[in-house]
Design a protein around this motif. Structure first.
Motif, PDB file in Angstrom:
ATOM      1  N   GLY A  31     -29.941  -6.609 -20.288  1.00 47.16           N
ATOM      2  CA  GLY A  31     -30.507  -5.431 -20.315  1.00 47.16           C
ATOM      3  C   GLY A  31     -31.985  -5.714 -19.966  1.00 47.16           C
ATOM      4  N   LEU A  32     -32.624  -6.835 -20.021  1.00 45.95           N
ATOM      5  CA  LEU A  32     -33.730  -7.104 -19.753  1.00 45.95           C
ATOM      6  C   LEU A  32     -34.350  -7.093 -18.239  1.00 45.95           C
ATOM      7  CD1 LEU A  32     -34.930 -10.037 -22.150  1.00 45.95           C
ATOM      8  CD2 LEU A  32     -35.700  -7.638 -22.108  1.00 45.95           C
ATOM      9  N   ILE A  33     -32.893  -7.515 -17.440  1.00 43.07           N
ATOM     10  CA  ILE A  33     -33.086  -7.524 -16.032  1.00 43.07           C
ATOM     11  C   ILE A  33     -33.330  -6.333 -15.645  1.00 43.07           C
ATOM     12  CG2 ILE A  33     -31.642  -7.964 -14.094  1.00 43.07           C
ATOM     13  CD1 ILE A  33     -30.604 -10.433 -15.550  1.00 43.07           C
ATOM     14  N   ASP A  34     -32.354  -5.172 -16.062  1.00 40.90           N
ATOM     15  CA  ASP A  34     -32.478  -3.878 -15.534  1.00 40.90           C
ATOM     16  C   ASP A  34     -33.881  -3.213 -15.950  1.00 40.90           C
ATOM     17  OD1 ASP A  34     -30.156  -3.898 -14.324  1.00 40.90           O
ATOM     18  OD2 ASP A  34     -28.942  -3.046 -16.440  1.00 40.90           O
ATOM     19  N   THR A  35     -34.330  -3.622 -17.162  1.00 36.58           N
ATOM     20  CA  THR A  35     -35.741  -3.025 -17.499  1.00 36.58           C
ATOM     21  C   THR A  35     -36.563  -3.525 -16.732  1.00 36.58           C
ATOM     22  OG1 THR A  35     -34.737  -2.938 -19.929  1.00 36.58           O
ATOM     23  CG2 THR A  35     -37.271  -2.936 -19.486  1.00 36.58           C
ATOM     24  N   ALA A  36     -36.799  -4.762 -16.276  1.00 38.33           N
ATOM     25  CA  ALA A  36     -37.745  -5.244 -15.490  1.00 38.33           C
ATOM     26  C   ALA A  36     -37.912  -4.686 -14.056  1.00 38.33           C
ATOM     27  CB  ALA A  36     -37.563  -6.870 -15.278  1.00 38.33           C
ATOM     28  N   PHE A  37     -36.820  -4.465 -13.425  1.00 40.86           N
ATOM     29  CA  PHE A  37     -36.639  -3.815 -12.495  1.00 40.86           C
ATOM     30  C   PHE A  37     -37.115  -2.286 -12.452  1.00 40.86           C
ATOM     31  CE2 PHE A  37     -34.127  -7.539 -10.848  1.00 40.86           C
ATOM     32  CZ  PHE A  37     -34.756  -7.798  -9.737  1.00 40.86           C
ATOM     33  N   LEU A  38     -36.559  -1.743 -13.029  1.00 45.05           N
ATOM     34  CA  LEU A  38     -36.752  -0.095 -13.297  1.00 45.05           C
ATOM     35  C   LEU A  38     -38.034   0.029 -13.999  1.00 45.05           C
ATOM     36  CD1 LEU A  38     -33.282   1.134 -14.735  1.00 45.05           C
ATOM     37  CD2 LEU A  38     -34.142   1.425 -12.439  1.00 45.05           C
ATOM     38  N   GLY A  39     -38.763  -0.756 -14.680  1.00 44.87           N
ATOM     39  CA  GLY A  39     -39.858  -0.497 -15.320  1.00 44.87           C
ATOM     40  C   GLY A  39     -41.142  -0.722 -14.535  1.00 44.87           C
ATOM     41  N   HIS A  40     -40.691  -1.198 -13.271  1.00 43.96           N
ATOM     42  CA  HIS A  40     -41.938  -1.285 -12.002  1.00 43.96           C
ATOM     43  C   HIS A  40     -41.724  -0.221 -11.055  1.00 43.96           C
ATOM     44  CE1 HIS A  40     -42.149  -5.320 -13.859  1.00 43.96           C
ATOM     45  NE2 HIS A  40     -43.286  -5.536 -13.294  1.00 43.96           N
ATOM     46  N   LEU A  41     -40.869   0.803 -11.230  1.00 42.69           N
ATOM     47  CA  LEU A  41     -40.853   1.855 -10.438  1.00 42.69           C
ATOM     48  C   LEU A  41     -41.979   2.990 -10.887  1.00 42.69           C
ATOM     49  CD1 LEU A  41     -36.923   2.652 -10.107  1.00 42.69           C
ATOM     50  CD2 LEU A  41     -38.437   1.444  -8.548  1.00 42.69           C
ATOM     51  N   ASN A  42     -42.577   3.612  -9.814  1.00 41.57           N
ATOM     52  CA  ASN A  42     -43.370   4.739 -10.090  1.00 41.57           C
ATOM     53  C   ASN A  42     -42.931   5.634 -10.938  1.00 41.57           C
ATOM     54  OD1 ASN A  42     -45.197   3.523  -8.471  1.00 41.57           O
ATOM     55  ND2 ASN A  42     -44.377   4.602  -6.569  1.00 41.57           N
ATOM     56  N   ASP A  43     -41.811   6.025 -11.082  1.00 39.77           N
ATOM     57  CA  ASP A  43     -41.295   7.275 -12.176  1.00 39.77           C
ATOM     58  C   ASP A  43     -40.581   6.499 -13.211  1.00 39.77           C
ATOM     59  OD1 ASP A  43     -40.310   9.556 -13.268  1.00 39.77           O
ATOM     60  OD2 ASP A  43     -39.622  10.339 -11.558  1.00 39.77           O
ATOM     61  N   ILE A  44     -41.057   6.655 -14.432  1.00 40.84           N
ATOM     62  CA  ILE A  44     -40.648   6.119 -15.507  1.00 40.84           C
ATOM     63  C   ILE A  44     -39.184   6.639 -16.044  1.00 40.84           C
ATOM     64  CG2 ILE A  44     -41.560   7.434 -17.313  1.00 40.84           C
ATOM     65  CD1 ILE A  44     -41.488   3.708 -17.426  1.00 40.84           C
ATOM     66  N   ARG A  45     -38.925   7.976 -15.428  1.00 43.03           N
ATOM     67  CA  ARG A  45     -37.828   8.609 -16.104  1.00 43.03           C
ATOM     68  C   ARG A  45     -36.515   7.621 -15.720  1.00 43.03           C
ATOM     69  NH1 ARG A  45     -34.584  11.346 -11.955  1.00 43.03           N
ATOM     70  NH2 ARG A  45     -35.900  11.281 -10.041  1.00 43.03           N
ATOM     71  N   HIS A  46     -36.363   6.976 -14.841  1.00 49.33           N
ATOM     72  CA  HIS A  46     -35.392   6.009 -14.399  1.00 49.33           C
ATOM     73  C   HIS A  46     -35.052   5.111 -15.589  1.00 49.33           C
ATOM     74  CE1 HIS A  46     -34.754   7.672 -10.545  1.00 49.33           C
ATOM     75  NE2 HIS A  46     -36.217   7.327 -10.359  1.00 49.33           N
ATOM     76  N   LEU A  47     -35.984   4.628 -16.064  1.00 48.58           N
ATOM     77  CA  LEU A  47     -36.081   3.287 -17.261  1.00 48.58           C
ATOM     78  C   LEU A  47     -35.541   4.383 -18.513  1.00 48.58           C
ATOM     79  CD1 LEU A  47     -36.585   0.740 -18.196  1.00 48.58           C
ATOM     80  CD2 LEU A  47     -38.685   1.225 -18.914  1.00 48.58           C
ATOM     81  N   ALA A  48     -36.134   5.393 -18.709  1.00 48.19           N
ATOM     82  CA  ALA A  48     -35.704   6.255 -19.836  1.00 48.19           C
ATOM     83  C   ALA A  48     -34.322   6.661 -19.945  1.00 48.19           C
ATOM     84  CB  ALA A  48     -36.850   7.520 -20.127  1.00 48.19           C
ATOM     85  N   GLY A  49     -33.927   7.034 -18.788  1.00 50.11           N
ATOM     86  CA  GLY A  49     -32.354   7.461 -18.528  1.00 50.11           C
ATOM     87  C   GLY A  49     -31.620   6.410 -18.635  1.00 50.11           C
ATOM     88  N   VAL A  50     -31.675   4.949 -18.321  1.00 50.69           N
ATOM     89  CA  VAL A  50     -30.915   4.017 -18.139  1.00 50.69           C
ATOM     90  C   VAL A  50     -30.849   3.493 -19.721  1.00 50.69           C
ATOM     91  CG1 VAL A  50     -30.470   1.676 -17.895  1.00 50.69           C
ATOM     92  CG2 VAL A  50     -31.197   2.979 -15.964  1.00 50.69           C
TER      93      VAL A  50
END
Length: 449
Positions: A31-50
Motif C-alpha cells: 500500500g505504501l508503494i502505491d501511495t508513494a507513486f500516486l502521491g507525487h502526481l499533480n492531481d491528488i484525486r488518483h491517490l484518493a480514488g485508490v
C-alpha cells in the motif's frame, strides 16, 4: 510423525515466527508503494480514488481469508500424521475452491463495483479514479485467492523461508510495475491497479513452480480424481464457513468501533484512528507468532504429541504478550515522540494522550486472543473460533459500545473494545485444557472434528 526435541522445537518455532513476522511486515509495504507513486502526481484525486477502492478489496479479500487459515491447519495436521497424499489433497481441494471463487468475483465484478462505490460516497472525480484502479486490480482476484491457499499450504508445512521470498517477490514486482505504469506510461490509478494485479500473478507463477517441483504432475494427476470425496468437501466447507463467520464478527466489531468513534466527533475519531494504527502494527508482530503456533499446533495435533501443545502455548503466549505489552508501554510512556511520527498535529497527539493507556489491556488481551486464534486454527476448531468471536462481539463489545454512544463517552467505547478482546481470549482459553487431554472433542460450545 513429528518428534522434535524441545530445544530444537523452540529454535524451529522462533525461526518460523521470525519468517512470518517479516512476511507480515511486507503487507503494508504494498500500500505504501502505491501511495508513494500516486502521491507525487499533480492531481491528488488518483491517490484518493485508490484509497477509496482499496476499502472494497480489503473487505473482499479479508472476508475470504479462510482460504489461507483453513489450508494451514488441515495441511499441518496431515503432515503431522505423515499422510503426504492428504497434504496434497488439501492443496487441490482448497485450490479448486479458491479458483472457483476468483472466477466468480470476475463474473460479478460489475455488481461488486456498483455496490462498493455506492457505500463509499466521494466526489465524482475521485470515484472515477477509484473505478479505474478497481477495473484493473479486480483481474488479479483468481491469483490473490490462489496465493492465499499457497501461503497457507507452505505455512502448514513450516516453510517460512518461502513465505518471505514470495512476499519480497510480490512487493518487488509491484515497485517495478508501478514505476513503469505510473511514472513512465502515465496510467495513474489504473496503472496502480494493474501493477498490483500482475504482481500477484508473478507470485502465483513462482509458487506453482515450487509446488510442481515438489510433487510433479504425476502426483497431482493421480490425486485429482480423489477430489470427489464429498465427505471431505463437506467438512472443508463447514470449516471455511465457521472461519468466515468468525472473520466477519471481527471485521464488524472494528468497523463499528470506527463508526461509533466518528459519532463522538472528529477529534475522538482522529485520536482513535491513531491508536488503531498502533494495534494494527502490533498485529503484524503477534500474528507472526500466531501463524507459527498455527502451523506447529496442527502438526502436533496430527501426530498426537499433546505434551508439545502445552509447550507451544507457553512459548507462543509468552512472546505474544511480551510484544503486546511492550509496544503498549512504549506508546503510553512516550506518546508525544512516537505518535508525532504519525501526525504533525499537536492537538491530535494531545488528545491521544487521554486514551493511550487503553492500549495496555487492549493489546495485552488482544495478544492472547490472536495467539489462541492461531492455536485453534491449527486444530481446525472452526466452531470454537466462530462462537468465541460471536459471543465476544454480541456480549462483550456491543452493549458497552451502545452505552458509550448514549453517554457520549470515549472511555466507555475503549472499554467495549477491551471487553471484545477479553471475550475472545477468555472463551478460547476455557477450551485449552480439553485440547491437552483429548483431541476428539472440546466441551461447552466448541468442538474439534
Amino acid at each position: 510423525m513429528i518428534a522434535l526435541p524441545l530445544p530444537k522445537f523452540t529454535a524451529h518455532f522462533l525461526r518460523l515466527a521470525a519468517a512470518n513476522i517479516l512476511s507480515n511486515l511486507m503487507v503494508p509495504l504494498a500500500g505504501l508503494i502505491d501511495t508513494a507513486f500516486l502521491g507525487h502526481l499533480n492531481d491528488i484525486r488518483h491517490l484518493a480514488g485508490v484509497a477509496l477502492a482499496t476499502v472494497i478489496f480489503n473487505v473482499l479479500y479479508h472476508s475470504l481469508g479462510f482460504l489461507r487459515m483453513g489450508t494451514t491447519g488441515l495441511t499441518a495436521q496431515a503432515r503431522g500424521r505423515g499422510e503426504d497424499d492428504e497434504v496434497w489433497r488439501v492443496a487441490l481441494r482448497n485450490g479448486s475452491l479458491a479458483l472457483g471463487l476468483g472466477l466468480l468475483i470476475l463474473l460479478l465484478q460489475g455488481p461488486i463495483r456498483t455496490v462498493g462505490f455506492a457505500l463509499l460516497p466521494a466526489e465524482a472525480a475521485v470515484q472515477v479514479a477509484g473505478a479505474a484502479f478497481y477495473n484493473t486490480r479486480i483481474w488479479g482476484a483468481p491469483a490473490v485467492l490462489l496465493n492465499l491457499v499457497l501461503l497457507g499450504w507452505f505455512l502448514g508445512q513450516g516453510q517460512g523461508r518461502r513465505l518471505i521470498l514470495l512476499s519480497a517477490l510480490g512487493n518487488g514486482a509491484n515497485i517495478g510495475l508501478d514505476y513503469l505504469f505510473i511514472r513512465q506510461w502515465g496510467w495513474a490509478s489504473a496503472g496502480a491497479g494493474a501493477a498490483t494485479a500482475l504482481s500477484q500473478y508473478a507470485v502465483l507463477l513462482v509458487g506453482l513452480n515450487w509446488v510442481l517441483r515438489d510433487g510433479g504432475w504425476g502426483r497431482l494427476s493421480r490425486l485429482l480424481p480423489q477430489l470427489r470425496d464429498y465427505t471431505a468437501l463437506r467438512g472443508l466447507l463447514q470449516l471455511n464457513r465457521d472461519i468466515l463467520i468468525r472473520t466477519l464478527a471481527l471485521v464488524a466489531s472494528f468497523a463499528l468501533f470506527t463508526q461509533f468513534s466518528a459519532r463522538l466527533g472528529t477529534p475522538v475519531l482522529t485520536a482513535n484512528t491513531l491508536l488503531l494504527q498502533v494495534i494494527s502494527l502490533t498485529a503484524y508482530f503477534v500474528d507472526g507468532i500466531a501463524f507459527a503456533t498455527e502451523s506447529l499446533a496442527g502438526q502436533f495435533h496430527g501426530s498426537g504429541e499433546r505434551q508439545h501443545l502445552r509447550w507451544l502455548l507457553g512459548l507462543g503466549g509468552t512472546l505474544s504478550v511480551a510484544i503486546g505489552i511492550g509496544i503498549a508501554l512504549g506508546f503510553s510512556l512516550w506518546p508525544i515522540p512516537l505518535f508525532g511520527l504519525l501526525t504533525g498535529h499537536g492537538d491530535v497527539v494531545a488528545r491521544v494522550g487521554h486514551y493511550v493507556w487503553w492500549l495496555l489491556p487492549s493489546l495485552g488481551l488482544g495478544a492472547i486472543a490472536y495467539l489462541l486464534d492461531g492455536y485453534f486454527l491449527g486444530l481446525t476448531a472452526g466452531k470454537a473460533l466462530r462462537n468465541s468471536s460471536l459471543l465476544a462481539a454480541a456480549v462483550g463489545f456491543l452493549p458497552s459500545a451502545l452505552l458509550a454512544q448514549h453517554l457520549d463517552s470515549p472511555h466507555l467505547l475503549w472499554l467495549a473494545f477491551t471487553l471484545f478482546m477479553a471475550g475472545r481470549a477468555t472463551t478460547l482459553a476455557r477450551l485449552v485444557p480439553s485440547t491437552l487431554t483429548s483431541l476428539d472433542t472440546i466441551e461447552t460450545f466448541g468442538e474439534l472434528k
